[in-house]
Design a protein around this motif. Structure first.
Motif, PDB file in Angstrom:
ATOM      1  N   PRO A 173      -3.672 -12.015 -16.364  1.00 10.52           N
ATOM      2  CA  PRO A 173      -2.806 -11.172 -17.191  1.00 10.52           C
ATOM      3  C   PRO A 173      -3.492 -10.638 -18.440  1.00 10.52           C
ATOM      4  CG  PRO A 173      -1.570 -13.042 -16.390  1.00 10.52           C
ATOM      5  CD  PRO A 173      -2.997 -13.277 -15.980  1.00 10.52           C
ATOM      6  N   ILE A 174      -4.360 -11.424 -19.042  1.00 12.93           N
ATOM      7  CA  ILE A 174      -5.027 -10.978 -20.263  1.00 12.93           C
ATOM      8  C   ILE A 174      -5.959  -9.799 -19.994  1.00 12.93           C
ATOM      9  CG2 ILE A 174      -7.099 -12.434 -20.150  1.00 12.93           C
ATOM     10  CD1 ILE A 174      -6.487 -13.114 -23.160  1.00 12.93           C
ATOM     11  N   ASP A 175      -6.264  -9.570 -18.713  1.00  9.62           N
ATOM     12  CA  ASP A 175      -7.101  -8.430 -18.326  1.00  9.62           C
ATOM     13  C   ASP A 175      -6.273  -7.215 -17.916  1.00  9.62           C
ATOM     14  OD1 ASP A 175      -9.515 -10.041 -18.506  1.00  9.62           O
ATOM     15  OD2 ASP A 175      -8.905 -10.959 -16.604  1.00  9.62           O
ATOM     16  N   LYS A 176      -4.946  -7.347 -17.938  1.00  9.55           N
ATOM     17  CA  LYS A 176      -4.071  -6.286 -17.430  1.00  9.55           C
ATOM     18  C   LYS A 176      -3.102  -5.781 -18.497  1.00  9.55           C
ATOM     19  CE  LYS A 176      -4.310  -8.136 -12.726  1.00  9.55           C
ATOM     20  NZ  LYS A 176      -3.561  -8.506 -11.498  1.00  9.55           N
ATOM     21  N   ILE A 177      -3.559  -5.739 -19.723  1.00  8.22           N
ATOM     22  CA  ILE A 177      -2.698  -5.352 -20.847  1.00  8.22           C
ATOM     23  C   ILE A 177      -2.138  -3.942 -20.665  1.00  8.22           C
ATOM     24  CG2 ILE A 177      -2.594  -5.005 -23.329  1.00  8.22           C
ATOM     25  CD1 ILE A 177      -2.941  -7.929 -22.455  1.00  8.22           C
ATOM     26  N   LYS A 178      -2.988  -3.023 -20.261  1.00  8.19           N
ATOM     27  CA  LYS A 178      -2.572  -1.625 -20.113  1.00  8.19           C
ATOM     28  C   LYS A 178      -1.433  -1.506 -19.105  1.00  8.19           C
ATOM     29  CE  LYS A 178      -4.351   2.974 -18.935  1.00  8.19           C
ATOM     30  NZ  LYS A 178      -5.561   3.752 -18.518  1.00  8.19           N
ATOM     31  N   GLU A 179      -1.553  -2.201 -17.980  1.00  6.35           N
ATOM     32  CA  GLU A 179      -0.512  -2.139 -16.950  1.00  6.35           C
ATOM     33  C   GLU A 179       0.776  -2.827 -17.409  1.00  6.35           C
ATOM     34  OE1 GLU A 179      -4.539  -2.266 -14.855  1.00  6.35           O
ATOM     35  OE2 GLU A 179      -3.574  -3.164 -16.605  1.00  6.35           O
ATOM     36  N   ILE A 180       0.629  -3.919 -18.166  1.00  2.76           N
ATOM     37  CA  ILE A 180       1.792  -4.690 -18.600  1.00  2.76           C
ATOM     38  C   ILE A 180       2.627  -3.901 -19.609  1.00  2.76           C
ATOM     39  CG2 ILE A 180       2.488  -6.735 -19.925  1.00  2.76           C
ATOM     40  CD1 ILE A 180       0.157  -8.221 -18.496  1.00  2.76           C
ATOM     41  N   VAL A 181       1.987  -3.303 -20.603  1.00  2.00           N
ATOM     42  CA  VAL A 181       2.743  -2.592 -21.641  1.00  2.00           C
ATOM     43  C   VAL A 181       3.358  -1.304 -21.113  1.00  2.00           C
ATOM     44  CG1 VAL A 181       1.360  -3.553 -23.504  1.00  2.00           C
ATOM     45  CG2 VAL A 181       0.703  -1.360 -22.505  1.00  2.00           C
ATOM     46  N   LYS A 182       2.916  -0.859 -19.958  1.00  2.00           N
ATOM     47  CA  LYS A 182       3.460   0.360 -19.379  1.00  2.00           C
ATOM     48  C   LYS A 182       4.959   0.218 -19.105  1.00  2.00           C
ATOM     49  CE  LYS A 182       0.721   2.337 -16.510  1.00  2.00           C
ATOM     50  NZ  LYS A 182      -0.072   2.661 -15.281  1.00  2.00           N
ATOM     51  N   GLY A 183       5.398  -1.035 -18.859  1.00  3.85           N
ATOM     52  CA  GLY A 183       6.805  -1.255 -18.569  1.00  3.85           C
ATOM     53  C   GLY A 183       7.708  -1.187 -19.779  1.00  3.85           C
ATOM     54  N   LYS A 184       7.175  -1.277 -20.986  1.00  2.00           N
ATOM     55  CA  LYS A 184       7.912  -1.191 -22.250  1.00  2.00           C
ATOM     56  C   LYS A 184       9.047  -2.225 -22.338  1.00  2.00           C
ATOM     57  CE  LYS A 184       6.928   3.726 -22.902  1.00  2.00           C
ATOM     58  NZ  LYS A 184       7.486   5.089 -23.121  1.00  2.00           N
ATOM     59  N   TYR A 185       8.871  -3.367 -21.715  1.00  2.24           N
ATOM     60  CA  TYR A 185       9.853  -4.438 -21.771  1.00  2.24           C
ATOM     61  C   TYR A 185       9.424  -5.468 -22.832  1.00  2.24           C
ATOM     62  CZ  TYR A 185       6.231  -5.976 -18.500  1.00  2.24           C
ATOM     63  OH  TYR A 185       5.022  -6.239 -17.916  1.00  2.24           O
ATOM     64  N   PRO A 186      10.367  -6.138 -23.464  1.00  2.00           N
ATOM     65  CA  PRO A 186      10.027  -7.144 -24.466  1.00  2.00           C
ATOM     66  C   PRO A 186       9.572  -8.444 -23.826  1.00  2.00           C
ATOM     67  CG  PRO A 186      12.390  -6.994 -24.250  1.00  2.00           C
ATOM     68  CD  PRO A 186      11.822  -5.907 -23.369  1.00  2.00           C
ATOM     69  N   MET A 187       8.760  -9.195 -24.562  1.00  2.00           N
ATOM     70  CA  MET A 187       8.229 -10.464 -24.090  1.00  2.00           C
ATOM     71  C   MET A 187       8.479 -11.545 -25.131  1.00  2.00           C
ATOM     72  SD  MET A 187       4.640  -8.797 -22.780  1.00  2.00           S
ATOM     73  CE  MET A 187       4.904  -7.211 -23.606  1.00  2.00           C
ATOM     74  N   LEU A 188       8.848 -12.735 -24.669  1.00  2.00           N
ATOM     75  CA  LEU A 188       9.044 -13.890 -25.545  1.00  2.00           C
ATOM     76  C   LEU A 188       8.215 -15.043 -25.001  1.00  2.00           C
ATOM     77  CD1 LEU A 188      10.586 -15.404 -27.841  1.00  2.00           C
ATOM     78  CD2 LEU A 188      12.268 -16.053 -26.092  1.00  2.00           C
ATOM     79  N   HIS A 189       7.359 -15.609 -25.884  1.00  2.32           N
ATOM     80  CA  HIS A 189       6.573 -16.777 -25.510  1.00  2.32           C
ATOM     81  C   HIS A 189       7.009 -17.963 -26.362  1.00  2.32           C
ATOM     82  CE1 HIS A 189       2.867 -14.721 -23.476  1.00  2.32           C
ATOM     83  NE2 HIS A 189       4.007 -14.108 -23.169  1.00  2.32           N
ATOM     84  N   VAL A 190       7.240 -19.098 -25.716  1.00  2.00           N
ATOM     85  CA  VAL A 190       7.515 -20.355 -26.413  1.00  2.00           C
ATOM     86  C   VAL A 190       6.297 -21.237 -26.197  1.00  2.00           C
ATOM     87  CG1 VAL A 190       9.000 -22.378 -26.535  1.00  2.00           C
ATOM     88  CG2 VAL A 190       9.996 -20.137 -26.052  1.00  2.00           C
ATOM     89  N   CYS A 191       5.626 -21.582 -27.288  1.00  2.00           N
ATOM     90  CA  CYS A 191       4.325 -22.240 -27.163  1.00  2.00           C
ATOM     91  C   CYS A 191       4.177 -23.441 -28.084  1.00  2.00           C
ATOM     92  CB  CYS A 191       3.202 -21.256 -27.482  1.00  2.00           C
ATOM     93  SG  CYS A 191       3.088 -19.854 -26.355  1.00  2.00           S
ATOM     94  N   GLY A 192       3.574 -24.489 -27.541  1.00  2.00           N
ATOM     95  CA  GLY A 192       3.165 -25.623 -28.359  1.00  2.00           C
ATOM     96  C   GLY A 192       1.818 -25.336 -28.980  1.00  2.00           C
ATOM     97  N   ASP A 193       1.764 -25.389 -30.295  1.00  2.00           N
ATOM     98  CA  ASP A 193       0.502 -25.094 -30.979  1.00  2.00           C
ATOM     99  C   ASP A 193      -0.575 -26.131 -30.692  1.00  2.00           C
ATOM    100  OD1 ASP A 193       1.594 -22.831 -32.061  1.00  2.00           O
ATOM    101  OD2 ASP A 193       2.042 -23.722 -34.010  1.00  2.00           O
TER     102      ASP A 193
END
Length: 474
Positions: free
Chosen positions: A399-419
């Protein structure tokens, strides 16, 4: 003529008074114990959750009645059965249109444990006593709020969690009744419980708000099973909801149905680890979402995995689910949801990712600061057709290599992460991914758990996740 009209009016009033069936307002009855009654509140008539619900609904259309009894049990042979109270009789006589039942907390007391074998049947009897009324009310089961003690007032928080909740959910499944998870709603709200058992006025307001949301949510009866005659389906309970298990192209697939579907037939697609930390899924089922799953383990989001999901998506469209999916990716599930989203940007409503793998070289590759997994990395090499480590070094399908394709959808993203994630380091996954998404004009938000590791996933109270999804997929 005037005389006849007066006679008709008099007889009409007489009949209304004699039967009690005619009522201009929708009557809501709250059945429960001291939490329903409002024990400990400084101004119970205004601060109990029933009173606050009345304020939210207004006085024009609804009438909310509080029939809470402190210390009451659902058990007929408990130390203080609700069955034996005047409030129970009043609740029946009220001939309600909607009944919220919130009992079970006092049944967790040690003195009541010997009778717990009767809890389910006693609860079922109470439900049916209301359903049998002339008004045939809708009955809604409320899971008890969390008790932050093992001994206060004799109530056991652990028994409540491990036994009472499961029994109520089982009953909700068997009787096909709505069930609202108040337990998770208060999982992180200990500060609202001065005595560890009773919520304060703010807590009562949270209950009122949840009941108000339920009353105001528009839903409809939809049964996707009617369109699944082409597959062999096995039915079971998923936390009180009907789960349909079947094989799709030889893969394990599941669809969990809400009691009633929200407009537009929204749904959330769980990528991996079915049933793990399900609180967000359950909260969405309450609100009319379907929850679906199609196993593509362990293909690490490769072309075959995306193809299987494309076919499954097409199948779900035949069942009438919404055009856009809410994608949920926990851990390595992050690879699956984002690689599918990159290939199908117009079919995504939003993404909720939880400690997600976004760079397969980080995990399972272990090429950075994380430990990786030799076993899973070997599987990855086979999935993508690599013979050597040197060949894999050129891999650019994360996924980190597919940023251009991902943002094309214009959908919001939420990540819940342990630091402090020790398995999927945030520094190699979500942080660089989010930076690239933002630079490309994408919409991403991160909820940090400062001391959080890879497990547990999600949040004890999923409300912030649910609100994000509801807003994003509306």
């Amino acid at each position: 003529m005037n005389y006849i009209i007066r006679v008709i009016l008099v007889w009409g009033l007489f009949l209304i008074g004699a039967t009690g069936f005619a009522q201009s307002k929708i009557r809501v009855v709250c059945i429960g114990n001291s939490i329903t009654y409002g024990s400990g509140l400084a101004n119970r008539p205004q601060e109990s959750y029933s009173a606050q619900l009345q304020a939210l609904l207004g006085v024009g259309k609804y009438e909310v009645l509080n029939f809470g009894v402190s210390g009451a049990t659902m058990l007929k042979k408990g130390n203080k059965p609700y069955w034996n109270t005047a409030e129970y009789q009043k609740a029946l006589a009220a001939n309600p249109d909607l009944v919220f039942i919130k009992l079970g907390t006092n049944d967790s007391k040690l003195i009541n444990r010997p009778m717990m074998v009767d809890f389910e049947n006693d609860y079922r009897d109470m439900v049916r006593s209301f359903v049998a009324l002339p008004s045939h009310p809708k009955v809604v089961l409320l899971l008890p709020v969390k008790a932050f003690s093992e001994e206060k007032f004799g109530i056991s928080g652990s028994f409540l969690k491990d036994s009472i909740l499961a029994t109520i959910r089982k009953l909700a499944y068997e009787e096909q009744l709505p069930v609202l998870d108040l337990y998770s709603l208060f999982a992180d709200k200990e500060a609202l419980f001065a005595d560890k058992v009773h919520p304060d006025a703010v807590g009562a307001g949270l209950i009122a708000a949840r009941l108000h949301e339920f009353i105001g949510t528009k839903t409809k009866n939809v049964n996707v099973s009617d369109k699944m005659k082409d597959v062999a389906v096995k039915e079971s309970s998923f936390y009180g909801y009907e789960a349909l298990s079947f094989l799709f192209n030889g893969r394990d697939a599941r669809i969990v149905k809400p009691k009633r579907a929200a407009p537009g037939m929204p749904w959330i697609w769980r990528a991996r680890f079915w049933g793990h930390e399900p609180q967000a899924d359950i909260a969405l089922l309450e609100r009319g979402y379907h929850v679906v799953y199609c196993d593509v383990a362990e293909l690490f989001g490769n072309k075959e995995a995306v193809g299987i999901w494309n076919d499954f998506y097409a199948y779900l469209q035949k069942l009438g689910l919404a055009k856009k999916a809410v994608l949920e990716g926990m851990s390595r599930g992050g690879v699956y949801v984002y690689n599918w989203a990159a290939a199908n940007p117009s079919k995504v409503a939003c993404v909720y990712a939880d400690n997600p793998v976004l760079d397969l070289k980080s995990w399972p590759g272990g090429k950075g600061i994380g430990p990786g997994s030799k076993k899973e990395w070997s599987t990855f090499l086979k999935d993508y057709g690599y013979q050597t480590e040197e060949e894999a070094a050129a891999f650019s399908g994360s996924p980190i290599d597919k940023i251009k394709e991902i943002v094309k959808g214009k959908y919001p993203m939420l990540h819940v992460c342990g630091d402090m994630d020790e398995v999927v380091p945030i520094a190699e996954n979500t942080l660089p991914f989010a930076e690239k998404i933002k630079r490309a004009g994408g919409d991403i938000r991160i909820i940090h758990k400062p001391e959080g590791k890879h497990h547990p996933h999600s949040l004890p109270n999923p409300q912030v996740i649910v609100e994000f999804i509801l807003k994003s997929s509306k």
